[in-house]
Scaffold this motif. Structure first.
Motif, PDB file in Angstrom:
ATOM      1  N   GLY A  84       0.768  -1.240   0.000  1.00 47.98           N
ATOM      2  CA  GLY A  84       0.000   0.000   0.000  1.00 47.98           C
ATOM      3  C   GLY A  84       0.794   1.283   0.000  1.00 47.98           C
ATOM      4  N   LYS A  85       2.015   1.275  -0.560  1.00 50.07           N
ATOM      5  CA  LYS A  85       2.811   2.513  -0.615  1.00 50.07           C
ATOM      6  C   LYS A  85       2.084   3.601  -1.394  1.00 50.07           C
ATOM      7  N   SER A  86       1.646   3.265  -2.607  1.00 52.00           N
ATOM      8  CA  SER A  86       0.991   4.256  -3.460  1.00 52.00           C
ATOM      9  C   SER A  86      -0.326   4.719  -2.848  1.00 52.00           C
ATOM     10  N   MET A  87      -1.021   3.800  -2.181  1.00 52.79           N
ATOM     11  CA  MET A  87      -2.287   4.155  -1.549  1.00 52.79           C
ATOM     12  C   MET A  87      -2.077   5.147  -0.412  1.00 52.79           C
ATOM     13  N   MET A  88      -1.019   4.916   0.356  1.00 58.30           N
ATOM     14  CA  MET A  88      -0.706   5.838   1.450  1.00 58.30           C
ATOM     15  C   MET A  88      -0.322   7.209   0.904  1.00 58.30           C
ATOM     16  N   LEU A  89       0.480   7.230  -0.160  1.00 63.13           N
ATOM     17  CA  LEU A  89       0.860   8.508  -0.765  1.00 63.13           C
ATOM     18  C   LEU A  89      -0.345   9.244  -1.304  1.00 63.13           C
ATOM     19  N   SER A  90      -1.275   8.513  -1.893  1.00 62.31           N
ATOM     20  CA  SER A  90      -2.495   9.129  -2.404  1.00 62.31           C
ATOM     21  C   SER A  90      -3.249   9.837  -1.284  1.00 62.31           C
ATOM     22  N   GLN A  91      -3.346   9.193  -0.128  1.00 64.48           N
ATOM     23  CA  GLN A  91      -4.011   9.796   1.028  1.00 64.48           C
ATOM     24  C   GLN A  91      -3.244  11.020   1.512  1.00 64.48           C
ATOM     25  N   ILE A  92      -1.925  10.935   1.537  1.00 61.39           N
ATOM     26  CA  ILE A  92      -1.095  12.068   1.960  1.00 61.39           C
ATOM     27  C   ILE A  92      -1.284  13.250   1.019  1.00 61.39           C
ATOM     28  N   PHE A  93      -1.273  12.989  -0.285  1.00 58.21           N
ATOM     29  CA  PHE A  93      -1.407  14.069  -1.258  1.00 58.21           C
ATOM     30  C   PHE A  93      -2.803  14.692  -1.218  1.00 58.21           C
ATOM     31  N   LEU A  94      -3.807  13.879  -0.977  1.00 56.42           N
ATOM     32  CA  LEU A  94      -5.165  14.397  -0.842  1.00 56.42           C
ATOM     33  C   LEU A  94      -5.230  15.389   0.324  1.00 56.42           C
ATOM     34  N   TYR A  95      -4.527  15.078   1.389  1.00 60.03           N
ATOM     35  CA  TYR A  95      -4.475  15.956   2.550  1.00 60.03           C
ATOM     36  C   TYR A  95      -3.648  17.214   2.266  1.00 60.03           C
ATOM     37  N   LEU A  96      -2.521  17.047   1.572  1.00 60.90           N
ATOM     38  CA  LEU A  96      -1.639  18.183   1.298  1.00 60.90           C
ATOM     39  C   LEU A  96      -2.308  19.242   0.435  1.00 60.90           C
ATOM     40  N   MET A  97      -3.306  18.837  -0.343  1.00 61.94           N
ATOM     41  CA  MET A  97      -3.989  19.813  -1.204  1.00 61.94           C
ATOM     42  C   MET A  97      -4.824  20.811  -0.428  1.00 61.94           C
ATOM     43  N   HIS A  98      -4.947  20.632   0.894  1.00 55.81           N
ATOM     44  CA  HIS A  98      -5.536  21.686   1.716  1.00 55.81           C
ATOM     45  C   HIS A  98      -4.614  22.902   1.757  1.00 55.81           C
ATOM     46  N   TYR A  99      -3.318  22.672   1.501  1.00 57.55           N
ATOM     47  CA  TYR A  99      -2.327  23.719   1.709  1.00 57.55           C
ATOM     48  C   TYR A  99      -1.575  24.132   0.451  1.00 57.55           C
ATOM     49  N   THR A 100      -1.447  23.237  -0.524  1.00 54.74           N
ATOM     50  CA  THR A 100      -0.569  23.531  -1.650  1.00 54.74           C
ATOM     51  C   THR A 100      -0.975  22.734  -2.888  1.00 54.74           C
ATOM     52  N   LYS A 101      -0.299  22.997  -3.993  1.00 57.36           N
ATOM     53  CA  LYS A 101      -0.517  22.258  -5.234  1.00 57.36           C
ATOM     54  C   LYS A 101       0.396  21.034  -5.262  1.00 57.36           C
ATOM     55  N   VAL A 102      -0.092  19.962  -5.890  1.00 63.29           N
ATOM     56  CA  VAL A 102       0.700  18.736  -5.975  1.00 63.29           C
ATOM     57  C   VAL A 102       0.678  18.195  -7.396  1.00 63.29           C
ATOM     58  N   LEU A 103       1.686  17.384  -7.712  1.00 65.77           N
ATOM     59  CA  LEU A 103       1.736  16.683  -8.997  1.00 65.77           C
ATOM     60  C   LEU A 103       2.104  15.230  -8.738  1.00 65.77           C
ATOM     61  N   ILE A 104       1.339  14.322  -9.337  1.00 68.45           N
ATOM     62  CA  ILE A 104       1.576  12.890  -9.179  1.00 68.45           C
ATOM     63  C   ILE A 104       2.035  12.310 -10.508  1.00 68.45           C
ATOM     64  N   ALA A 105       3.230  11.737 -10.501  1.00 71.73           N
ATOM     65  CA  ALA A 105       3.755  11.028 -11.676  1.00 71.73           C
ATOM     66  C   ALA A 105       3.771   9.546 -11.321  1.00 71.73           C
ATOM     67  N   SER A 106       2.668   8.868 -11.643  1.00 71.23           N
ATOM     68  CA  SER A 106       2.548   7.445 -11.325  1.00 71.23           C
ATOM     69  C   SER A 106       2.539   6.666 -12.621  1.00 71.23           C
ATOM     70  N   MET A 107       3.712   6.200 -13.004  1.00 73.51           N
ATOM     71  CA  MET A 107       3.822   5.448 -14.246  1.00 73.51           C
ATOM     72  C   MET A 107       3.279   4.029 -14.114  1.00 73.51           C
TER      73      MET A 107
END
Length: 304
Positions: A84-107
């Motif tokens: 669940g590494k990618s799943m955990m990162l997805s949750q982290i990034f969803l939270y970070l968007m309260h504060y900033t812009k994010v970009l996900i490069a998931s090949m």
């Protein structure tokens, strides 16, 4: 470092006229690499006032004060395949968007599947309405960006994406999932991995961004064995050159016992997942946080 003769050493030590202030005859500090502590006073003031202790928090209150997503740093997120590494990162990034812009490069995933997972995590269900999907896309229109490339990509394209994301779009936090998808760097190209991670860390500092780089773990003896930073697949320089190392690990023993209906009562509240801070170059804390994975929402919870 190659050997130099005496003349070459002297040439490196010579101060050019461009490095000397004509009015005072003193060396201009900005042009000379050896400086006194006093020349850093303004930078220290700024560091203590604005930077020390700064950074975006993670989605879990228990991690506050122990780990932060600090700009200018590179974080490795490692874990066993399927944990669940990618799943955990997805949750982290969803939270970070309260504060900033994010970009996900998931090949490793189609963009639509990445977004589907984030919608499920935000909604708490995998059955969103059409209106909810529309609202999700609207809410994150200028916050969430996807690098639309499946399979593999090149090192040059990845660095160009970081540069464009920061300078043109104003993005602060990036995810590269994963190191194995940088096509011009093979699994046994340890020197190539070293150069890539070193350059990535430099980009983080120079652009003042934070990058999460997903790394796989070597195959463990069984699903119940928890890896550490030495088990990162690839060059040892990966862990040496990064600023932070996080481990996402699912407690398969507890999950298997629950599935079979054989979980002892005294282990009912044992975490089903762990987030371990294995390295923090710029902070002292290292340790483990217990979490509970919720299959319905695909999120890691603070408590059972």
């Amino acid at each position: 470092m190659s050997e130099m003769n005496a003349g070459e050493v002297i040439d490196q030590l010579i101060i050019t006229k461009e490095q000397v202030d004509e009015a005072t005859g003193k060396i201009i500090p900005e042009d000379f690499k050896i400086k006194s502590s006093q020349s850093y006073y303004d930078q220290l003031q700024k560091y203590y006032a604005e930077e020390k202790g700064a950074g975006y928090s993670l989605p879990w209150a228990k991690t506050d004060g122990h780990f932060a997503v600090r700009l200018g740093e590179l974080t490795i997120l490692q874990g066993v395949s399927g944990h669940g590494k990618s799943m955990m990162l997805s949750q982290i990034f969803l939270y970070l968007m309260h504060y900033t812009k994010v970009l996900i490069a998931s090949m490793e995933m189609k963009p639509v599947l990445t977004l589907d997972r984030m919608i499920t995590q935000r909604l708490g269900s995998n059955q969103p309405t059409q209106n909810y999907i529309k609202q999700f896309c609207k809410d994150y229109n200028e916050k969430l960006y996807i690098y639309d490339q499946q399979g593999v990509t090149s090192e040059n394209d990845m660095f160009a994406t970081l540069l464009y994301g920061k300078e043109i779009l104003g993005i602060d936090v990036f995810c590269i999932d994963s190191l194995m998808k940088i096509g011009n760097i093979s699994e046994d190209d340890y020197n190539g991995q070293k150069k890539f991670v070193d350059k990535l860390a430099t980009y983080c500092r120079d652009l003042n961004i934070h990058v999460f780089l997903v790394c796989h773990t070597r195959k463990m003896s069984d699903e119940y064995t928890k890896p550490d930073a030495t088990n990162i697949l690839g060059s040892s320089h990966i862990r040496n050159l990064t600023d932070n190392i996080l481990l996402c690990w699912r407690n398969r023993e507890i999950e298997d016992l629950k599935f079979a209906g054989n979980l002892p009562p005294e282990r009912e509240n044992e975490p089903t997942a762990y987030l371990t801070v294995q390295k923090q170059r710029n902070y002292t804390f290292e340790g483990t946080f217990g979490l509970w994975f919720d299959e319905k929402s695909l999120t890691y919870k603070e408590r059972p």
